[in-house]
Design a protein around this motif. Sequence first.
Motif, PDB file in Angstrom:
ATOM      1  N   PRO A  64      -0.106  -7.860   9.147  1.00  0.00           N
ATOM      2  CA  PRO A  64       0.346  -6.513   9.286  1.00  0.00           C
ATOM      3  C   PRO A  64       1.405  -6.312   8.549  1.00  0.00           C
ATOM      4  O   PRO A  64       2.292  -6.912   8.369  1.00  0.00           O
ATOM      5  N   VAL A  65       1.613  -4.818   8.038  1.00  0.00           N
ATOM      6  CA  VAL A  65       2.559  -4.642   7.066  1.00  0.00           C
ATOM      7  C   VAL A  65       3.963  -4.326   7.981  1.00  0.00           C
ATOM      8  O   VAL A  65       4.877  -4.736   7.190  1.00  0.00           O
ATOM      9  N   GLY A  66       3.983  -4.039   8.952  1.00  0.00           N
ATOM     10  CA  GLY A  66       5.317  -4.019   9.818  1.00  0.00           C
ATOM     11  C   GLY A  66       5.914  -5.203   9.917  1.00  0.00           C
ATOM     12  O   GLY A  66       7.382  -5.479   9.590  1.00  0.00           O
TER      13      GLY A  66
ATOM     14  N   HIS B  16      -0.157 -10.979  -1.880  1.00  0.00           N
ATOM     15  CA  HIS B  16       0.908 -11.882  -0.872  1.00  0.00           C
ATOM     16  C   HIS B  16       1.793 -12.553  -2.144  1.00  0.00           C
ATOM     17  O   HIS B  16       2.515 -13.097  -1.573  1.00  0.00           O
ATOM     18  N   TYR B  17       1.636 -12.548  -3.456  1.00  0.00           N
ATOM     19  CA  TYR B  17       2.544 -13.242  -4.277  1.00  0.00           C
ATOM     20  C   TYR B  17       2.772 -14.534  -3.832  1.00  0.00           C
ATOM     21  O   TYR B  17       3.746 -15.063  -3.574  1.00  0.00           O
ATOM     22  N   TYR B  18       1.573 -15.355  -3.615  1.00  0.00           N
ATOM     23  CA  TYR B  18       1.971 -16.681  -3.083  1.00  0.00           C
ATOM     24  C   TYR B  18       2.673 -17.693  -4.145  1.00  0.00           C
ATOM     25  O   TYR B  18       3.579 -18.400  -3.447  1.00  0.00           O
TER      26      TYR B  18
ATOM     27  N   GLY C 197       0.865  -1.170   0.010  1.00  0.00           N
ATOM     28  CA  GLY C 197      -0.050   0.056   0.011  1.00  0.00           C
ATOM     29  C   GLY C 197       0.980   1.218   0.094  1.00  0.00           C
ATOM     30  O   GLY C 197       0.538   2.339   0.098  1.00  0.00           O
ATOM     31  N   TRP C 198       2.136   1.207  -0.174  1.00  0.00           N
ATOM     32  CA  TRP C 198       2.932   2.315  -0.059  1.00  0.00           C
ATOM     33  C   TRP C 198       3.205   2.712  -1.530  1.00  0.00           C
ATOM     34  O   TRP C 198       2.899   2.200  -2.475  1.00  0.00           O
TER      35      TRP C 198
END
Length: 449
Positions: free
Chosen positions: A341-343, A386-388, A284-285
Amino acid sequence: MSQNKHLTLEDPVEAKRIIKKIDYRLMPVLVLLYTVTFLDRVNIGNARLWNMEKDLHMHGYEYNVAVLVFYVPLILFEIPSNMILNRVVPRYYISGLAMCWGLTITFSGFSKSAGGLIAARVLIGFFEAGMLPGCLFLIGTWYRRHEMVTRVAWLFVSNDIAGIGSGLLGAGLGSLQGTGGYSGWSWIFFIEGAMTCIAAIVSFVFLPAFPEKSTFLRPAEKDWYVRRLRDDDRRGKDEKLRFLGALKAITDWKVICSGWLYLSVTVAAYAISIFQPTILSAFGWSDLKSNLLSAPVRAVSGIFSVSVGIWSDKVKKRAPFVISSFAVAVVGNLLVMLVSPVGVRYFGMYLAAIGTYNCQALVIAWGVNQVVGQTKLVFPQKDTPHYYPGLGTCIAFSASGIIAALVMYFFCAAENKKRDRGDRDHLRDLPEEEQRRLGERHPDFRYTL
């Protein structure tokens, strides 16, 4: 120094001084060359964020094809390139390659279609094919077996320098969007290609020859150093690399296992390098933030890779470091792929990079220690965030790397025990010339574990 004529293999003070002299002459040039090599290899990932696909009318998997085609000539011409390097003056050949792909990168900024970009990527792969094996070949000729991981780790710090620089340059050069009528992605190629041309000129001036033909060492220093290398179980090292010799080498189980290890780490390494900005943007950046925050990941991984390399050389062990680093990479990729969580996902990028880039230097030096690879996966936009499939492939290859490391360790340990018991002593009855050609099969040789 007048006492140089009395140099011996047991003189630690002189050894340290001469090795430093070699380090200062060889390693900065190789680091510079491989920095621009890697920068040019992955800058397409940054260019993608600055209207490249839109301007070139790229659709579907055309971007991924542009990434992939680079690796075809890169893989096909690595061995032939080293056969050439074994016969020519290194600075002529390596600097010539760098100049050729630097110019190709520069002119690829003028591309008007996906086809033009893809053609440029094929040429870049062809010219870059000789760079990494050439750098590793030079390191292998200049250093003893248990001095190599530290130097290879320093070489691969180039990846981290390029990773940091790629993010920062991508943000800075991309912001030139519209300047002179060219998009930001064109400026990335223009400037970074010109930087490579400058590095080619520097390497032409400063890159040294092989130890036996070097001119920056005094005659006594050179004689001592060559004897020191030969004392390090390097029988047959002066032989020219020929086709039949190369064919025999690539069918050796240790070479196959080393290739398996390198394939395992390279898939993940290039996925991180090329697609890291894309993955970060899926958090989301903004594109600018994604470019900038890719830099600290590479800085931290660079510090770890050199530290682990020094540690590995000091204890003369490889397997524990390789296996644990692959495991760290698996954990990191799982965090990026599975958590929300993005972090935590960003922390996973650190773990993935640390584990993967630790392994790069380790597996290369380990393979060279025993005797003496690159592939690609895709991260299509449809797999965001997520690019699984892509990250799952990285995890699978890292896991297979652990298996390869275990195979290498147990087979080499078993062979060392046989030699300790004297099971290979019958080879000492061979004529001296035939013993010299035994290489790592000589009963005095011990594999690195």
